[in-house]
Write an enzyme that holds these catalytic residues in place. Structure first.
Site, PDB file in Angstrom:
ATOM      1  N   SER A   2      38.725  29.739  42.777  1.00 39.33           N
ATOM      2  CA  SER A   2      39.241  29.258  41.495  1.00 39.33           C
ATOM      3  C   SER A   2      39.255  30.349  40.428  1.00 39.33           C
ATOM      4  CB  SER A   2      38.408  28.063  41.025  1.00 39.33           C
ATOM      5  OG  SER A   2      37.043  28.429  40.935  1.00 39.33           O
ATOM      6  N   GLY A   3      39.631  31.577  40.835  1.00 40.37           N
ATOM      7  CA  GLY A   3      39.830  32.644  39.850  1.00 40.37           C
ATOM      8  C   GLY A   3      41.296  32.693  39.430  1.00 40.37           C
ATOM      9  N   LYS A  11      33.185  26.979  45.468  1.00 44.22           N
ATOM     10  CA  LYS A  11      31.830  26.699  45.980  1.00 44.22           C
ATOM     11  C   LYS A  11      30.795  26.443  44.889  1.00 44.22           C
ATOM     12  CE  LYS A  11      30.684  31.494  46.978  1.00 44.22           C
ATOM     13  NZ  LYS A  11      30.185  32.458  47.938  1.00 44.22           N
ATOM     14  N   GLY A  15      37.446  44.075  30.673  1.00 43.56           N
ATOM     15  CA  GLY A  15      38.451  45.003  30.150  1.00 43.56           C
ATOM     16  C   GLY A  15      39.745  44.330  29.772  1.00 43.56           C
ATOM     17  N   GLU A  40      41.939  52.591  29.408  1.00 46.53           N
ATOM     18  CA  GLU A  40      40.857  52.712  30.395  1.00 46.53           C
ATOM     19  C   GLU A  40      41.113  53.922  31.279  1.00 46.53           C
ATOM     20  OE1 GLU A  40      40.389  48.879  32.313  1.00 46.53           O
ATOM     21  OE2 GLU A  40      39.908  47.918  30.422  1.00 46.53           O
ATOM     22  N   ASP A  59      33.584  35.768  51.358  1.00 45.86           N
ATOM     23  CA  ASP A  59      33.841  34.617  52.243  1.00 45.86           C
ATOM     24  C   ASP A  59      35.254  34.640  52.848  1.00 45.86           C
ATOM     25  OD1 ASP A  59      31.333  33.798  51.339  1.00 45.86           O
ATOM     26  OD2 ASP A  59      32.191  32.540  49.756  1.00 45.86           O
ATOM     27  N   HIS A  72      31.880  50.719  39.929  1.00 47.06           N
ATOM     28  CA  HIS A  72      32.159  50.899  38.498  1.00 47.06           C
ATOM     29  C   HIS A  72      31.116  51.857  37.951  1.00 47.06           C
ATOM     30  CE1 HIS A  72      32.970  50.141  34.311  1.00 47.06           C
ATOM     31  NE2 HIS A  72      33.975  49.348  34.634  1.00 47.06           N
ATOM     32  N   ARG A 125      38.046  56.199  38.314  1.00 47.37           N
ATOM     33  CA  ARG A 125      36.680  55.717  38.569  1.00 47.37           C
ATOM     34  C   ARG A 125      35.950  56.406  39.700  1.00 47.37           C
ATOM     35  NH1 ARG A 125      37.168  49.316  37.662  1.00 47.37           N
ATOM     36  NH2 ARG A 125      37.560  49.567  35.462  1.00 47.37           N
ATOM     37  N   HIS A 141      31.825  47.118  42.480  1.00 44.02           N
ATOM     38  CA  HIS A 141      32.622  46.391  41.483  1.00 44.02           C
ATOM     39  C   HIS A 141      33.851  45.708  42.070  1.00 44.02           C
ATOM     40  CE1 HIS A 141      34.218  45.559  37.506  1.00 44.02           C
ATOM     41  NE2 HIS A 141      35.319  46.249  37.752  1.00 44.02           N
ATOM     42  N   GLU A 195      41.855  39.455  44.816  1.00 44.94           N
ATOM     43  CA  GLU A 195      41.002  40.530  45.338  1.00 44.94           C
ATOM     44  C   GLU A 195      40.775  40.425  46.841  1.00 44.94           C
ATOM     45  OE1 GLU A 195      37.398  41.041  43.101  1.00 44.94           O
ATOM     46  OE2 GLU A 195      36.606  42.565  44.455  1.00 44.94           O
ATOM     47  N   ARG A 219      41.571  51.537  43.080  1.00 44.09           N
ATOM     48  CA  ARG A 219      42.329  50.704  42.139  1.00 44.09           C
ATOM     49  C   ARG A 219      42.325  51.296  40.726  1.00 44.09           C
ATOM     50  NH1 ARG A 219      40.548  46.203  38.601  1.00 44.09           N
ATOM     51  NH2 ARG A 219      38.564  47.209  38.952  1.00 44.09           N
ATOM     52  N   LEU A 268      43.941  41.911  37.679  1.00 43.41           N
ATOM     53  CA  LEU A 268      44.307  40.614  37.105  1.00 43.41           C
ATOM     54  C   LEU A 268      45.830  40.476  37.120  1.00 43.41           C
ATOM     55  CD1 LEU A 268      41.800  40.366  34.088  1.00 43.41           C
ATOM     56  CD2 LEU A 268      41.624  39.242  36.305  1.00 43.41           C
TER      57      LEU A 268
HETATM   58  C1  SIN Z   1      36.143  47.023  32.857  1.00 46.07           C
HETATM   59  O1  SIN Z   1      36.205  46.345  31.848  1.00 46.07           O
HETATM   60  O2  SIN Z   1      35.675  48.160  32.869  1.00 46.07           O
HETATM   61  C2  SIN Z   1      36.597  46.447  34.140  1.00 46.07           C
HETATM   62  C3  SIN Z   1      38.048  46.532  34.242  1.00 46.07           C
HETATM   63  C4  SIN Z   1      38.450  46.515  35.667  1.00 46.07           C
HETATM   64  O3  SIN Z   1      37.622  46.695  36.543  1.00 46.07           O
HETATM   65  O4  SIN Z   1      39.645  46.365  35.928  1.00 46.07           O
END
Ligand code: SIN
Length: 532
Positions: free
Chosen positions: A11-12, A33, A46, A115, A217, A238, A284, A345, A369, A380, A386
């Site tokens: 449910s994301g 769950k 973010g 970012e 899962d 992260h 990253r 992360h 994901e 990524r 998102l």
């Molecule tokens: C973050 O706010 O640093 C996470 C953003 C992300 O992982 O896409």
């Protein structure tokens, strides 16, 4: 036995977006769950990367994504997500989501964050609570739909496939067994269109920015059902998780570095600048490795994120959640640097799908994901996930609604009820918790930011024994959420290790000291695993 036109597990952002759209065409069950809101999405700080400004362009967003992905992105996937993103963002705003805005020469504009790895400001956000706002907006819309049934505290146990039932047809997914955590019974749910949107597997590591539900899962179930799994070696760490004994898993958003935060060592030196020209805002993988090397070199337990050049007013307005949380733990980020460490992360690999979420197993789709579309490649780009969840959920719905009915619909076959046999309750829970801790510790120590063949082989041998033991529990004891999660974690850990062992080069998030020279063209391909 129950039957739905669409069954979504998770449910994301991806699962809810799909469910809301699919509910216009049929009855939908969302199986989740814990509570509906308990998802990785709700923890995202973010924001959503999307081209919305005249100073940005699709070409630049595509270029940044490909660069971060270290040669493994599927260019068509990148182009699709980047170009279809703005329309999906518009729909999200129509559902009532208000991204932050700012005044520019007398008119309001979206306030775009920056970012690591992005050449432009392009991250839409709601302060530092973007994921929570998206999650609650979508959940509200889903709860208002009469065609959606939200089954909270229900955990998927295993997919039901034609092959498992011994049918002499092409293998396909027919439904799923689901544990009702309150009653302890296992229900059989039948569907021709099953979607996994279960998120990632951060909990496979000792330190993670993920919530407790992230136990891999979906990948584990898809693997057991015979679907192809891709690129599981690429686990993103992260760089900045708060280092505090009472706040494990608390993320300090990359947006803090986007607003000028600098990573420093104990002596106050900007050590990441030595590793990459973009310093603290490098991709990253580079930043996490630089921190790992610095901590190993100096023996320090953490490094520091310094944003003290910004005013307290700015920090409270832009990062209210981070500001408050740090303060609650005795850290005033306006006056002192924040102690941080890297933590697991994001899972860049997952169940291999096309751009409509279809997996290699007919009847089974995967989005978000849990899936590997080729967007992220070997690393990524921040805040792309998102956006991917929104775009692929939309495409999956369009594809399923317009697809031909299956040759052997689930409704035409009778599915056996779950057999629990002569099982008893787990007598010693300590065994489950011990194995759980052992997996997470060994993955952190042997399969982390920097790897070697020897460490990976050690992890592989230990996991073989643990999986045998866990499988015995599974057969001999009544199933519980803890036991199912442990079984899934062990499976996903083994998939990560096997994938990592097969990649004899360093690329993106997979860095091994045995092959330290980055990128060998022979390995410019996905790592694909499937059972048998
Ligand atoms: C973050 O706010 O640093 C996470 C953003 C992300 O992982 O896409």
């Amino acid at each position: 036995m129950r039957e739905f036109d669409f069954v979504v597990i998770g449910s994301g952002i991806a699962g809810l977006t799909f469910a809301i759209k699919a509910a216009r065409h049929g009855r939908v069950a969302i199986i989740t769950k814990r509570k509906g809101v308990d998802s990785n999405t709700a923890w995202a700080q973010g924001g959503v990367a999307c081209v919305t400004s005249g100073e940005d362009s699709f070409e630049l967003h595509i270029r940044d994504t490909l660069e971060a992905g270290a040669g493994l992105c599927d260019p068509a996937a990148v182009e699709t997500v980047v170009k279809e993103g703005p329309e999906r963002i518009r729909e999200l705003m129509e559902l009532g989501l208000h991204f932050d805005e700012r005044d520019v020469a007398g008119h309001r504009e979206l306030d775009l964050g920056r970012e690591g790895g992005h050449s432009k400001r392009r991250v839409l956000h709601v302060h530092d609570l973007t994921g929570f706002e998206i999650e609650t907006t979508l959940l509200r819309a889903a709860q208002q739909s009469p065609n959606i049934e939200l089954l909270e505290n229900h955990m998927a146990v295993d997919l039901i496939t034609a092959a498992k039932l011994g049918f002499a047809t092409e293998d396909h997914c027919l439904g799923v067994y689901v544990l009702d955590e309150i009653s302890g019974t296992v229900e059989t749910i039948r569907t021709d269109r099953l979607l996994l949107a279960t998120g990632g597997c951060g909990k496979v590591y000792l330190y993670t920015t993920n919530p407790a539900i992230a136990t891999g899962d979906g990948v584990a179930m898809a693997w057991r059902a015979g679907a192809v799994i891709a690129n599981m070696e690429f686990i993103q760490f992260h760089p900045t998780c708060l280092f505090h004994p009472q706040a494990t898993s608390f993320l300090i958003s990359e947006a803090v570095r986007g607003e000028g935060g600098i990573l420093r060592n104990g002596k106050g030196e900007d050590f990441v600048a030595r590793a990459h020209p973009r310093g603290s805002l490098a991709p990253r993988d580079v930043v996490a490795r630089a921190i790992d090397a610095e901590m190993k070199r100096s023996g320090a337990q953490c490094v520091y994120l310094d944003i003290t050049h910004q005013t307290p007013e700015f920090l409270q307005e832009r990062f209210p959640h981070i500001y408050e949380t740090c303060l609650r733990h005795g850290i005033d980020m306006a006056k002192e640097p924040i102690p941080v460490v890297p933590a697991a992360h994001y899972q860049c690999g997952g169940i291999k799908t096309n751009m409509d979420g279809a997996t290699s197993l007919p009847g089974l789709s995967a989005i978000g994901e849990v899936a590997c579309t080729g967007l992220h490649g070997a690393n990524r780009l921040a805040s792309n996930s998102l956006l991917e969840g929104l775009v692929i959920a939309h495409r999956a719905c369009e594809a399923l609604v317009h697809s031909q009915p299956p040759a052997h619909p689930a409704g035409s076959v009778s599915l056996p009820e779950w057999q629990s046999g002569d099982v008893q309750d787990v007598d010693e829970l300590v065994v489950i918790y011990h194995n759980w801790d052992e997996i997470r510790r060994l993955m952190w120590d042997y399969v982390g930011i920097v790897r070697t063949d020897k460490r990976l082989q050690r992890a592989s041998a230990r996991l073989r024994n643990l999986r045998r033991e866990i499988q015995e529990f599974y057969w001999n004891f009544r199933i519980t959420v803890d036991l199912l999660e442990l079984r899934n974690l062990a499976t996903v850990a083994a998939l990560i290790v096997d994938s990592a062992l097969s990649r004899k080069e360093s690329r993106g998030l997979h860095y091994t000291m045995n092959y330290p020279v980055m990128r060998d063209d022979v390995f410019r391909r996905d790592t694909l695993l499937s059972r048998g």
